[in-house]
Design an enzyme around this catalytic site. Structure first.
Site, PDB file in Angstrom:
ATOM      1  N   LYS A  79     -10.797  -5.760  84.916  1.00 56.02           N
ATOM      2  CA  LYS A  79     -10.035  -4.553  84.584  1.00 56.02           C
ATOM      3  C   LYS A  79     -10.990  -3.439  84.175  1.00 56.02           C
ATOM      4  O   LYS A  79     -11.958  -3.691  83.437  1.00 56.02           O
ATOM      5  CB  LYS A  79      -9.067  -4.874  83.443  1.00 56.02           C
ATOM      6  CG  LYS A  79      -8.110  -3.752  83.065  1.00 56.02           C
ATOM      7  CD  LYS A  79      -7.180  -4.204  81.947  1.00 56.02           C
ATOM      8  CE  LYS A  79      -6.143  -3.171  81.579  1.00 56.02           C
ATOM      9  NZ  LYS A  79      -5.279  -3.624  80.473  1.00 56.02           N
ATOM     10  N   SER A 154      -0.395  -3.154  81.594  1.00 60.33           N
ATOM     11  CA  SER A 154      -1.346  -2.226  82.176  1.00 60.33           C
ATOM     12  C   SER A 154      -2.392  -2.876  83.076  1.00 60.33           C
ATOM     13  O   SER A 154      -3.059  -2.174  83.836  1.00 60.33           O
ATOM     14  CB  SER A 154      -2.066  -1.451  81.064  1.00 60.33           C
ATOM     15  OG  SER A 154      -2.829  -2.344  80.269  1.00 60.33           O
ATOM     16  N   SER A 178       0.104  -6.608  78.303  1.00 61.23           N
ATOM     17  CA  SER A 178      -0.524  -6.134  79.542  1.00 61.23           C
ATOM     18  C   SER A 178      -1.213  -7.175  80.409  1.00 61.23           C
ATOM     19  O   SER A 178      -1.613  -6.855  81.524  1.00 61.23           O
ATOM     20  CB  SER A 178      -1.527  -5.033  79.230  1.00 61.23           C
ATOM     21  OG  SER A 178      -0.838  -3.835  79.035  1.00 61.23           O
TER      22      SER A 178
HETATM   23  N1  GLN Z   1       3.135  -1.619  77.768  1.00 61.13           N
HETATM   24  C1  GLN Z   1       2.507  -1.580  76.483  1.00 61.13           C
HETATM   25  C2  GLN Z   1       2.036  -0.168  76.195  1.00 61.13           C
HETATM   26  O1  GLN Z   1       2.292   0.668  76.981  1.00 61.13           O
HETATM   27  C3  GLN Z   1       1.405  -2.576  76.399  1.00 61.13           C
HETATM   28  C4  GLN Z   1       0.121  -2.127  76.990  1.00 61.13           C
HETATM   29  C5  GLN Z   1      -0.979  -3.123  76.827  1.00 61.13           C
HETATM   30  O2  GLN Z   1      -0.756  -4.297  76.500  1.00 61.13           O
HETATM   31  N2  GLN Z   1      -2.178  -2.641  77.004  1.00 61.13           N
HETATM   32  O3  GLN Z   1       1.448   0.115  75.211  1.00 61.13           O
END
Ligand code: GLN
Length: 489
Positions: A79, A154, A178
């Site tokens: 990532k 994400s 994420s």
């Molecule tokens: N969807 C969550 C957010 O927007 C989690 C994102 C993540 O785990 N990086 O913050």
């Protein structure tokens, strides 16, 4: 033989060990697959073709010389939030579009030391803020099962790349879901380790008290293999825990006799898609057939998780992202006449709208006069959520539930309504607030053919239990080899 790009890590390792394929063969196969499908998926922000082939040649030499590490010659993606020395790291943001880190994140260094071949950096929501990959400044990655749909976020590029065979496995990060959520939407395995299990050194911080890196893989065994490589104490991260790393793969062969699985009623509440519920309930039945007992559990503060998280995470982000000011990293607006104007213009141009929204919310929540009402209150809720889990784990070994309340939705469907997007994180966020490990393992498909994941959560540092439960489900369901069609053009 399967096409090489569709192999799991362990299947590829077996072929490498027997000398039936080389690391260069595997890497070429993955690069060819990327050439064939990437324009429809968008899983990568940056590819490192040349470097990957050089690493593969080195891996082949190492294997002949008998110095192969545990991942020697396996093409893996990372990532784009983890720093890679000499390879740009954008965090999915314009502001870091041309940032080339001078050092490797510890996770990356460990992968390299184990002999992994780094294929490239995967697409992600900007600064890991999002659940759909649509906030990436480089355009969204798409779901390989249905490219009109989101792949989740994400770490969406990582999940999509694994599902589409554009790497054998990937490393993502999970702050509020994420890793688990995109894994669920793309039909792959995603493991979020206990907070402190894996070093955060070199992971560009979103919310430091929540962020954790972990594997996205085709099989549970691969997740165990990768976790074993990246876990462990790191003197460069004071929140990483000094505790031995078990042999995670050894946990996979056991059945489930003697284990009690908790079914948290708040995770099967209103708003849960009936197809998701049916697939997860079927998964639970299968786990019972494998010998597990089940017990009904209540986690009464679950409904406050989203509200607490969307104060705590933006509060930390507003502080962490202050360093991107046009002076020290990345993009700088050169037209500005004054220092203040340079800050303003660089940040206005460099950040996308979701990141700006988070910075504004977080700054507000921390501002004097509001701190008690928002940040402190959210921290208190966080403690109550941790308490819910502690009580639950006195009665059961692990909790089993859905990951996302709905299957992947259409690109654009929620993009204009941040709140409806935030609400889809309801089943993954409490885990991060409590610092627990969690895994998403494929358990079925919706009528439309979109994957559905089952989440297992356990007490701190009980990753072996997660893997053991997930492995039993995987063995009995027999859907592990199912891959999206994505017929070559
Ligand atoms: N969807 C969550 C957010 O927007 C989690 C994102 C993540 O785990 N990086 O913050």
């Amino acid at each position: 033989m399967d096409q090489l790009h569709s192999l799991s890590l362990t299947a590829a390792l077996a072929l490498l060990d027997k000398g039936e394929v080389s690391a260069v063969d595997l890497t070429r196969a993955v690069l060819a697959r990327i050439d064939a499908v990437e324009d429809r998926i968008g899983a990568y922000i940056t590819l490192s073709r040349e470097h990957a082939l050089t690493q593969a040649q080195e891996a082949d030499r190492g294997r002949h010389a008998g110095t192969a590490g545990p991942l020697c010659g396996l093409p893996i993606s990372i990532k784009d939030v983890l720093c890679t020395r000499g390879l740009r790291t954008t965090c999915g943001s314009r502001i870091l579009e041309s940032f080339v880190p001078p050092y490797d994140a510890t996770v990356v260094a460990r992968l390299r030391a184990a002999g992994a071949v780094l294929v490239g950096k995967t697409n992600m929501d900007e600064f890991a803020m999002g659940s759909s990959n649509e906030s990436s400044a480089f355009g969204p990655a798409r779901n390989p099962w249905q490219t009109s749909h989101i792949c989740g976020g994400s770490s969406g590029g990582s999940a999509a790349a694994v599902a589409a065979g554009e790497c054998l496995a990937s490393i993502g990060t999970d702050t509020g879901g994420s890793i688990r959520q995109p894994a669920s939407h793309c039909g792959v395995v995603g493991l979020k380790p206990t907070y402190g299990r894996v070093s955060r050194y070199g992971l560009v911080a979103f919310a430091s008290s929540l962020d954790q890196a972990g594997p996205l893989t085709k099989t549970v065994e691969d997740a165990a293999l990768l976790l074993g490589v990246i876990a462990g104490h790191d003197p460069k991260d004071s929140t990483s825990v000094d505790r031995p790393v078990p042999d995670y793969r050894a946990a996979l062969t056991d059945g489930l006799k003697g284990l009690t699985l908790g079914i948290p009623k708040e995770y099967f509440a209103q708003g849960l898609d009936p197809e998701v519920e049916a697939a997860v309930r079927h998964g639970i039945e299968v786990l019972r057939e494998a010998g597990a007992d089940t017990v009904d559990i209540s986690l009464p503060h679950t409904e406050y998780g989203v509200a607490a998280y969307y104060l705590i995470a933006p509060a930390e982000a507003s502080s962490n992202l202050a360093r991107f000011d046009g002076v020290r990293y990345g993009l700088r607006d050169k037209e500005a006449g004054t220092l203040y104007d340079m800050y303003r213009r660089s940040r206005s141009r460099g950040f996308g709208s979701e990141v700006k929204r988070r910075i504004i919310i977080g700054t507000y929540a921390l501002s004097s006069g509001y701190y008690d009402a928002y940040y402190r209150k959210a921290s208190q809720v966080r403690a109550l959520i941790g308490e819910d889990f502690r009580k639950a784990f006195a009665r059961c070994d692990a909790l089993v539930s859905p990951v996302s309340p709905i299957p992947a939705w259409k690109l654009g469907e929620k993009a204009a309504d941040p709140l409806s997007m935030y609400l889809t994180d309801v089943l993954t966020i409490p885990n991060n607030l409590a610092g627990l490990p969690g895994i998403s393992v494929p358990c079925g498909f919706s009528g439309a053919g979109l994957p559905i994941g089952l989440q297992v959560q356990a007490a701190h540092f009980e990753e072996e239990k997660l893997l053991r439960i997930a492995a039993n489900l995987e063995r009995r369901l027999g859907i592990v080899g199912r891959r999206p069609e994505l017929a070559n053009p």
